[in-house]
Design an enzyme around this catalytic site. Sequence first.
Site, PDB file in Angstrom:
ATOM      1  N   ASN A 126     -35.039  13.548  -2.928  1.00  0.00           N
ATOM      2  CA  ASN A 126     -34.015  13.102  -1.985  1.00  0.00           C
ATOM      3  C   ASN A 126     -34.464  11.987  -1.046  1.00  0.00           C
ATOM      4  O   ASN A 126     -33.750  11.609  -0.134  1.00  0.00           O
ATOM      5  CB  ASN A 126     -33.465  14.286  -1.187  1.00  0.00           C
ATOM      6  N   CYS A 127     -35.623  11.417  -1.279  1.00  0.00           N
ATOM      7  CA  CYS A 127     -36.148  10.324  -0.458  1.00  0.00           C
ATOM      8  C   CYS A 127     -35.451   9.010  -0.841  1.00  0.00           C
ATOM      9  O   CYS A 127     -35.371   8.664  -2.024  1.00  0.00           O
ATOM     10  CB  CYS A 127     -37.658  10.214  -0.682  1.00  0.00           C
TER      11      CYS A 127
END
Length: 114
Positions: free
Chosen positions: A9-10
């Site tokens: 999710n970065c």
Amino acid sequence: MTLIYGIKNCDTMKKAMTWLTQNNIEFQFHDYRKDGLEAVLLKQWIKDLGWESIINKRGTTWRALDDETKSTMNDEKALAHALAQPAMIKRPLLIKQGKITLGFKAAEYQALFS
């Protein structure tokens, strides 16, 4: 095969993987949180690049550490902290033919894959 390590999710990871996909570069993604991280591998990265390069000092995980921990950080402590909290590792960490590239810059990836 190109390997890319990070956290799904970065935002920077998403940019890097989008760039790789758009440039038709096959890669294997390794998510620290989902897939874990071997101490031996992280220890080698720290040996090769230094903990100062591997640890993301701009991230919230680093900033949450107390000042004494930050000021006394060394290879051994960085290894322990990064294994306990992999979000502390700079992302993405890309390995192509044994060469490690940290972070994502399109121009850097272009040079690496051309």
